[in-house]
Design an enzyme around this catalytic site. Sequence first.
Site, PDB file in Angstrom:
ATOM      1  N   GLU A  92      -0.346  13.091  20.549  1.00  0.00           N
ATOM      2  CA  GLU A  92      -0.480  13.157  22.014  1.00  0.00           C
ATOM      3  C   GLU A  92      -0.942  14.539  22.453  1.00  0.00           C
ATOM      4  O   GLU A  92      -1.726  14.677  23.389  1.00  0.00           O
ATOM      5  CB  GLU A  92       0.863  12.774  22.677  1.00  0.00           C
ATOM      6  CG  GLU A  92       1.114  11.275  22.562  1.00  0.00           C
ATOM      7  CD  GLU A  92       2.580  10.872  22.495  1.00  0.00           C
ATOM      8  OE1 GLU A  92       3.455  11.675  22.865  1.00  0.00           O
ATOM      9  OE2 GLU A  92       2.843   9.728  22.061  1.00  0.00           O
ATOM     10  N   SER A 210       6.335   3.360  16.023  1.00  0.00           N
ATOM     11  CA  SER A 210       7.026   2.080  16.235  1.00  0.00           C
ATOM     12  C   SER A 210       8.113   1.805  15.195  1.00  0.00           C
ATOM     13  O   SER A 210       8.340   0.653  14.814  1.00  0.00           O
ATOM     14  CB  SER A 210       6.016   0.928  16.293  1.00  0.00           C
ATOM     15  OG  SER A 210       5.125   1.108  17.382  1.00  0.00           O
ATOM     16  N   GLY A 232      10.162   5.780  21.145  1.00  0.00           N
ATOM     17  CA  GLY A 232      10.846   4.873  22.065  1.00  0.00           C
ATOM     18  C   GLY A 232      12.253   4.493  21.634  1.00  0.00           C
ATOM     19  O   GLY A 232      13.180   4.477  22.459  1.00  0.00           O
TER      20      GLY A 232
HETATM   21  P1  13P Z   1       7.129   5.446  18.940  1.00  0.00           P
HETATM   22  O1  13P Z   1       8.321   5.402  18.010  1.00  0.00           O
HETATM   23  O2  13P Z   1       7.485   5.181  20.370  1.00  0.00           O
HETATM   24  O3  13P Z   1       5.993   4.641  18.430  1.00  0.00           O
HETATM   25  O4  13P Z   1       6.633   6.994  18.932  1.00  0.00           O
HETATM   26  C1  13P Z   1       6.490   7.646  17.734  1.00  0.00           C
HETATM   27  C2  13P Z   1       6.226   9.078  18.008  1.00  0.00           C
HETATM   28  O5  13P Z   1       5.196   9.440  18.550  1.00  0.00           O
HETATM   29  C3  13P Z   1       7.261  10.044  17.643  1.00  0.00           C
HETATM   30  O6  13P Z   1       6.793  11.354  17.733  1.00  0.00           O
END
Ligand code: 13P
Length: 247
Positions: A92, A210, A232
């Site tokens: 990100e 995920s 999440g």
């Molecule tokens: P998710 O577990 O929501 O897919 O996010 C993973 C993540 O980017 C942890 O840094």
Amino acid sequence: MKVVAGNWKMNMNYKDAFALFHSLNNRLNNNEVEVILCPPSIYLSEFSNKLKNVKLAAQNVSSFESGAYTGEISAQMLKSIDVDYCLVGHSERRALFSDSSEVINTKIHLLLENEISPIFCCGESLSDRESGIQNEIIHNQLESGLNGIDLSQLKNCIIAYEPVWAIGTGLTASSDQAQEMHFFIRNYLKTRFKIENDIASQIPILYGGSCNAKNASDIFSKNDVNGGLIGGAALKEDTFSSIIQSF
Ligand code: 13P
């Protein structure tokens, strides 16, 4: 070392964040797993005074040391409130905040100079995977991110493999896919740092994307998977706790 880190990203106001921190910090007592929480930085200072059963990671650090950089938080500042870890190279930040390979490498150096362990994230996009170039992408990210890092510094790093196509999508990598990539990363470290398996296997390589209470035990059962970086599913106490119990 087994590690489960919860990346809260930009979620939760103070009341909810404190409640989650408080119950995890007080209730977790799994001595075999290093549990790291990565809350928004505004909460770090308060949490760091109360640590019992969890460690803290910042989600980001400035690539500058100090001075006129409005809005930034330095590695020295994080160290001064006893933050032990910091995420670097998250997809990100690469995609939405233009963190380049050079910036990521600078951040890793600054963290290590301040005795904070980087949790260095790497991962390929969906189109990279569809083109079958995931190994090359990960190799390049590791090569540039760890540029100028020596073995004694590597020993203070954690690597997180987070395929971009699996982050927040519900599309988890299969445990075999995760193992294949973690094995590739471990081999990269062996070659780059001229180390044998016994040393390379001490560098934690976490899976992220995920990962949840249902799939964690399958993924964590693989040889080269030393834990998870959870998004999440780290926002709820019961799911995060059961992920920690999944080894
Ligand atoms: P998710 O577990 O929501 O897919 O996010 C993973 C993540 O980017 C942890 O840094």
